[in-house]
Design an enzyme around this catalytic site. Structure first.
Site, PDB file in Angstrom:
ATOM      1  N   GLU A 265       4.112  -8.026  -4.356  1.00  0.00           N
ATOM      2  CA  GLU A 265       4.806  -7.531  -3.164  1.00  0.00           C
ATOM      3  C   GLU A 265       3.700  -6.933  -2.304  1.00  0.00           C
ATOM      4  OE1 GLU A 265       5.642  -5.662  -0.654  1.00  0.00           O
ATOM      5  OE2 GLU A 265       7.378  -4.451  -1.229  1.00  0.00           O
TER       6      GLU A 265
ATOM      7  N   GLU B 213      -1.402  -7.013   5.133  1.00  0.00           N
ATOM      8  CA  GLU B 213      -1.999  -6.253   4.025  1.00  0.00           C
ATOM      9  C   GLU B 213      -2.906  -7.118   3.166  1.00  0.00           C
ATOM     10  OE1 GLU B 213       1.129  -4.107   1.952  1.00  0.00           O
ATOM     11  OE2 GLU B 213       1.492  -2.904   3.743  1.00  0.00           O
TER      12      GLU B 213
HETATM   13  N1  SAH Z   1       4.702  -3.781  -6.638  1.00  0.00           N
HETATM   14  C1  SAH Z   1       5.160  -2.462  -6.232  1.00  0.00           C
HETATM   15  C2  SAH Z   1       4.291  -1.854  -5.167  1.00  0.00           C
HETATM   16  C3  SAH Z   1       4.077  -2.691  -3.934  1.00  0.00           C
HETATM   17  S1  SAH Z   1       3.059  -1.900  -2.725  1.00  0.00           S
HETATM   18  C4  SAH Z   1       6.597  -2.558  -5.802  1.00  0.00           C
HETATM   19  O1  SAH Z   1       7.027  -3.658  -5.483  1.00  0.00           O
HETATM   20  O2  SAH Z   1       7.290  -1.564  -5.755  1.00  0.00           O
HETATM   21  C5  SAH Z   1       1.595  -2.849  -2.794  1.00  0.00           C
HETATM   22  C6  SAH Z   1       0.549  -2.270  -3.730  1.00  0.00           C
HETATM   23  O3  SAH Z   1      -0.444  -3.242  -3.885  1.00  0.00           O
HETATM   24  C7  SAH Z   1      -0.163  -1.047  -3.211  1.00  0.00           C
HETATM   25  O4  SAH Z   1      -0.077  -0.055  -4.206  1.00  0.00           O
HETATM   26  C8  SAH Z   1      -1.619  -1.493  -3.003  1.00  0.00           C
HETATM   27  O5  SAH Z   1      -2.527  -0.467  -3.345  1.00  0.00           O
HETATM   28  C9  SAH Z   1      -1.729  -2.647  -3.970  1.00  0.00           C
HETATM   29  N2  SAH Z   1      -2.654  -3.763  -3.644  1.00  0.00           N
HETATM   30  C10 SAH Z   1      -2.682  -4.484  -2.501  1.00  0.00           C
HETATM   31  N3  SAH Z   1      -3.544  -5.510  -2.600  1.00  0.00           N
HETATM   32  C11 SAH Z   1      -4.068  -5.453  -3.855  1.00  0.00           C
HETATM   33  C12 SAH Z   1      -4.993  -6.274  -4.553  1.00  0.00           C
HETATM   34  N4  SAH Z   1      -5.503  -7.379  -3.993  1.00  0.00           N
HETATM   35  N5  SAH Z   1      -5.324  -5.904  -5.799  1.00  0.00           N
HETATM   36  C13 SAH Z   1      -4.784  -4.809  -6.387  1.00  0.00           C
HETATM   37  N6  SAH Z   1      -3.882  -4.010  -5.771  1.00  0.00           N
HETATM   38  C14 SAH Z   1      -3.514  -4.331  -4.519  1.00  0.00           C
END
Ligand code: SAH
Length: 683
Positions: free
Chosen positions: A144, A153
């Site tokens: 996500e 993002e």
């Molecule tokens: N999966 C959770 C949080 C989603 S928010 C849910 O659905 O509730 C997205 C998260 O991804 C954030 O915490 C951000 O720090 C992390 N993130 C984004 N890109 C990333 C990457 N390439 N590798 C590791 N973490 C990542």
């Protein structure tokens, strides 16, 4: 390690970089993060759960082990869903250390320690192999990583890398695909956030028009997305010029390319009008069949379906480089271009086939006029607010005389031009930033010799800058580019104090005063971003709640925060109350200005917080508000960017007027040494 954090300093008008504790960034990020909002998004959560269950089921049906890679696990939610759905093992990757630590605790607490490995790395740093972070490549990819613009993002590069190195060919992906939709509209309101409209001034010697520099008129703006709660935009504020069309989609189960590319669709104008804006949103299919769909379409697209409020995903407004008149039935080509992180649009009329085949590549827009770099969208809107301009004109007319020597102190303001047109003999301009914009304005309106720009800070102003004249009228909007909260524009007061010796004894200061106003409100939805989750889809996420709470207790997060309140409806529980006044006719006092009082709650509801805004008293009986515009049926309509919300840490419910805690006590203090306003509320 220390971090530096930028903060507006109203005493100097500058943004200062303060050294903060290493935890500062973390606390800021957590306190103001979207994690809570995501966990409250029931629609998103249930659809992810359905999609994950279906993916695990498909893999198991093939007789394979289900190995999940969850990139950006946050609280670990999606991995826990996968484990609960029968996945054999999950790699839960999270780059943000405090979140990864929280995920470890949450996974443990929910009993998934043996099934989920939390890896505190960016996904592109992950190693695969017997001694690697992951033993094998995964066959289910869950993420996500989407923002309002879908790709902002970094979802595309992350997927591109994951398919190359971290997952098996033919893997299942949840979501399976994303589709981006667009609709062409005309909207004076939204267009006013991007272009400056000509300003008409009725002066004694006839009507004058302030025109924008041509650089500004033709400027394509910046590619940064304008994301808003489009659901708060009444349909009367825009004219639909096309049907909703699919712009592009991305299949996440196949290798993804992040390299820049363009997509083109043909549209037919359904009405005549001015094509100005592309509204856009997306949906994600959690399964290949498209049966489990999570959409962020605005209200008019699926009027019958249940509506989910969310702030972590909104809708996008894209401004076309210039407006294009279109006729009903006219064929148009809309091109979306994207790089790895952002999208921009171009509209062309369909002429000969030849012409259209050529050159679909569109350069990323680059702002040439500076205004799009210095003014945010609400600032454009404010400058285009005719009613507001009218109040300035009316009040200037009452104070200006033929021999007025005027000094304007404001950033990127039209006031110097207005003041000149309304008859001031000499106009000087002093500003914190933005030398370029007023200079270009002066040129465009042929006023180079009428308006003198002083390139000195107020405290360094000398009488030679003013050609030995004294200032008889001091004006300001006031607005300064560095302001983040409504009271940061009090820099005008400090500047006024610094130039005091250059003012005539009977100087007129416009605005003559400012006042800070406050109201206790119940938000329709915005409270969610601050409300604890407890459990989410049956998983205990209280560790996350505690973590947010802990960060909120941190000094900075107890401050008010800016929110554009027209996007977040609320109900007034108290009447608006003036809490502090700042008299610009006098210099900044040595002592603090403070008030301790209470405000009566006149309606039942949950007190979520206090909203605060400034009003400027331009002249006798003429004021402009940067906040509350109009109240009707207890619903509050608010305007502009300079709105701040102070969230209460505990919510009080007042069901009936009789069992009400009938008042909220407050203490508000303005410290002239720092220019800051501290506040405290007791329910
Ligand atoms: N999966 C959770 C949080 C989603 S928010 C849910 O659905 O509730 C997205 C998260 O991804 C954030 O915490 C951000 O720090 C992390 N993130 C984004 N890109 C990333 C990457 N390439 N590798 C590791 N973490 C990542």
């Amino acid at each position: 390690m220390k971090t530096f954090c930028g903060r507006a300093n109203p005493t100097t008008g500058a943004v200062e970089w303060l050294e903060e504790d290493e935890d500062y960034d973390y606390h800021q990020e957590i306190a103001r993060s979207r994690y809570a909002d995501m966990l409250h998004d029931k629609d998103r959560n249930t659809k992810y759960y359905q999609g994950i269950r279906a993916a695990v089921h498909r893999v198991k049906e093939r007789g394979e082990k289900a190995i999940v890679l969850d990139i950006g696990t946050g609280t670990g939610l999606l991995s826990m869903m996968a484990a609960a759905a029968g996945a054999d093992f999950c790699y839960a990757v999270e780059v943000f250390r405090p979140m990864a630590n929280a995920a470890v605790k949450i996974v443990e607490k929910n009993g998934f320690r043996d099934k989920i490995k939390v890896i505190n790395k960016h996904s592109t740093e992950i190693t695969v192999g017997p001694d690697g972070d992951m033993q094998y490549r995964a066959n289910i990819l869950v993420t996500e990583l989407f923002d309002t613009e879908l790709i902002g993002e970094g979802a595309l590069p992350t997927y591109e890398h994951a398919h190359k190195y971290l997952v098996q060919e033919g893997c299942e992906a949840v979501p399976h695909r994303a589709t981006v939709y667009v609709q062409l509209v005309e909207s004076r309101r939204m267009w006013s956030w991007n272009k400056l409209f000509p300003v008409r001034v009725k002066a004694e010697d006839g009507e004058k028009i302030i025109v924008s520099p041509s650089e500004m008129e033709n400027c394509p703006g910046v590619p940064s997305v304008c994301d808003i709660q489009l659901n708060q935009m009444p349909s009367s504020d825009f004219i639909v010029l096309s049907d909703v069309v699919t712009m592009f989609s991305v299949d996440f189960s196949k290798p993804v390319r992040s390299a820049s590319t363009c997509y083109r669709v043909q549209l037919e104008a359904v009405k005549p009008g001015k094509a100005q804006i592309v509204l856009s949103w997306w949906d994600i299919d959690m399964d290949p069949s498209g049966m489990i769909k999570c959409t962020i379409a605005p209200y008019w697209v699926n009027p019958t379906s249940a509506f989910q409020w969310r702030d972590h995903w909104m809708q996008c407004v894209y401004f076309l480089p210039c407006e294009e008149p279109v006729l009903q039935g006219e064929k148009l080509y809309l091109t979306a271009c994207r790089d790895a992180y952002c999208v921009w649009y171009k509209l062309q009329k369909a002429r000969g086939e030849e012409e259209n085949k050529a050159d679909v590549h569109v350069e990323s827009p680059v702002c040439r006029c500076q205004a799009h770099l210095l003014w945010n969208r609400p600032r454009f809107g404010e400058l285009n607010d005719q009613n507001r301009t009218h109040q300035y004109i009316k009040s200037l007319m009452t104070v200006l005389k033929k021999d007025s020597v005027c000094l304007c102190i404001s950033d990127g303001s039209l006031l110097p031009v207005l003041t000149h047109y309304l008859g001031a003999k000499q106009v000087y301009l002093m500003q914190y930033l933005e030398e370029y914009i007023p200079l270009e304005f002066c040129k465009a309106n042929h006023l180079e010799d009428k308006i003198k720009i002083i390139e000195a800070r107020p405290e360094l102003l000398t009488s030679s800058h003013l050609e030995d004249k004294k200032i008889s009228v001091l004006v300001g909007e006031p607005f300064f580019t560095t302001s983040l909260l409504p009271w940061h524009n009090l820099y005008f007061w400090y500047a006024r104090t610094a130039v005091a010796t250059h003012l005539t004894s009977n100087v007129t200061v416009l605005p003559q005063a400012a006042s800070l106003h406050m109201m206790i409100v119940e938000f329709q939805d915005l409270w969610r971003i601050r409300s604890p989750c407890g459990t989410c889809e049956g998983f205990d996420v209280r560790t996350m709640d505690d973590m947010i709470n802990n960060s909120l207790k941190f000094r900075e997060s107890k401050e008010a925060e800016p929110h554009p309140l027209w996007e977040y409806p609320c109900k007034a529980l108290s009447d608006p109350q003036e809490v502090l006044t700042f008299d610009f006719r006098k210099t900044v006092p040595q002592q603090c200005l403070s008030t301790e009082d209470s405000v009566n709650l006149v309606r039942k509801g949950e007190s979520h917080g206090a909203v605060l805004w400034m009003e400027y008293h331009l002249a006798a009986d003429i004021s402009v508000s940067t906040g509350l515009m109009q109240m009707s049926n207890e619903k509050v309509f608010l305007q502009c960017n300079l709105f701040s919300v102070y969230f209460f840490s505990s919510v009080i419910e007042s069901e009936t007027l009789s069992d009400l805690p009938s008042a909220v006590m407050y203490a508000i203090n303005f410290d002239p040494k720092t220019g800051e306003i501290a506040m405290d509320f007791k329910l």
